[in-house]
Design an enzyme around this catalytic site. Sequence first.
Site, mmCIF file in Angstrom:
data_model
loop_
_atom_site.group_PDB
_atom_site.id
_atom_site.type_symbol
_atom_site.label_atom_id
_atom_site.label_comp_id
_atom_site.label_asym_id
_atom_site.label_seq_id
_atom_site.Cartn_x
_atom_site.Cartn_y
_atom_site.Cartn_z
ATOM 1 N N ASP A 87 -26.571 32.802 21.138
ATOM 2 C CA ASP A 87 -28.028 32.698 20.972
ATOM 3 C C ASP A 87 -28.730 34.055 21.014
ATOM 4 O O ASP A 87 -28.203 35.048 21.511
ATOM 5 C CB ASP A 87 -28.637 31.751 22.023
ATOM 6 C CG ASP A 87 -28.318 32.159 23.463
ATOM 7 O OD1 ASP A 87 -27.247 32.771 23.696
ATOM 8 O OD2 ASP A 87 -29.130 31.860 24.358
ATOM 9 N N GLU A 145 -26.999 30.674 26.095
ATOM 10 C CA GLU A 145 -26.652 31.400 27.324
ATOM 11 C C GLU A 145 -27.909 31.965 27.951
ATOM 12 O O GLU A 145 -28.057 31.963 29.164
ATOM 13 C CB GLU A 145 -25.653 32.534 27.018
ATOM 14 C CG GLU A 145 -25.165 33.286 28.258
ATOM 15 C CD GLU A 145 -26.171 34.273 28.837
ATOM 16 O OE1 GLU A 145 -26.283 34.363 30.071
ATOM 17 O OE2 GLU A 145 -26.872 34.929 28.061
HETATM 18 ZN ZN LIG Z 1 -28.930 38.326 27.601
HETATM 19 ZN ZN LIG Z 2 -25.910 38.300 26.952
#
Ligand SMILES: [Zn+2]
Ligand SMILES: [Zn+2]
Length: 400
Positions: A87, A145
């Site tokens: 991401d 994440e």
């Molecule tokens: Zn990051």
């Molecule tokens: Zn990262």
Amino acid sequence: MAETLDSITKDVAAREERLITLRRAFHQRPELSFEERETAAEIARVLREAGWEAREGVGGTGVVGLLRGEAPGEGPGRTLLVRADIDALPLQEESDHPWRSRRDGVMHACGHDGHIAIGLILAELLAARRGEFHGTVKLAFQPAEERIGGALAMLADGVMRDPDVDATLGLHLWTPVPVGQVSVAAGPVFSSADEVFLRVRGRGGHGAMPHLAVDPVVVAAQIVVALQTLVAREISPFHPAVVSFGLVRGGGAFNVIADAVELRGTLRAYSQADRESLRRRVGEVARGVAEAMRAHVGYEILGGCPACVNDAGMAELVRRAAVATVGEANVPGGDQRQAASDDMAYLLEQAPGCYFFVGAGDAARGIDAPHHSPRFDIAEESLAVGLETLARATLDYLRP
Ligand SMILES: [Zn+2]
Ligand SMILES: [Zn+2]
């Protein structure tokens, strides 16, 4: 075996140009957490083209690739999960690169574009060496994440099962470490992170008549100071930990005592015991201080992530791979802890693993903006280093 390993360097060199091209392509089309649809579709396409089985929609927008080795061996062999997060961040990129983000307000400012490219070229490299390993490689392209949510979503969708995962590996391109170096260590490498919310309730009134009110601003101030003593007085001086409040909100006018004040902060620690102690003691101390000052406090933990703790055996596997890639002198030993957190932690809790850092900074070339900065950039030589280290560690782990 030595011959095989030496040929890996050549293999990686032959794929470096494609590795960089792929990273730049993903850099231009960043997508936010749990919105990585185009990214995921492209990942699945490349995996299938390389001869991998690809499962889409794992944990929302995650993709899992599977490849079974064809070297003879007993039983089905072990399964190694290699994780790459995919991401981007809500940032407006400040860069002159021709490959800068084409999407306003979205940017790969943490290096995850590089993680995707490394994962995909690793897939191609391993497919070409399928006859050299026994067991299964599971490539987990993880969404979200940055918002700490993707790893748990993939776990809920069974990423560790079918086949069951025996060990995990992952890397982060890391600009605080100079390009050409690989940072790997056993034990904790990334801290835990917990977001905490406190609401201090007093009784509003006239600023000139504090005795008729209960001033939550003064109570909140005392709480913030008192909470600093948790690290200073309750955590071992040999254990780093942090209590920071980044948001304080309350009141509306300079001469009016507010009714309530909100505090939001973050707790960081490197051991589960320290983390649990902080999570509990923040509430206890805040309540005690508030009570002493006639106020009330509500306390909530809004979300969190454990520390990333590496297994000693897996860290040694990666260290050997890194030494073979960049040489002993470029694999610093000792304490390699970084003051950040990552939901790779949840995968490391499920199976012994190693999360390591691949140096991507180069101050001489001006590549030194911190992660999550609009000027963030990586030294692209780091991509081949990451790929080679992962390839070596994977083939070593699944050696027939
Ligand atoms: Zn990051
Ligand atoms: Zn990262």
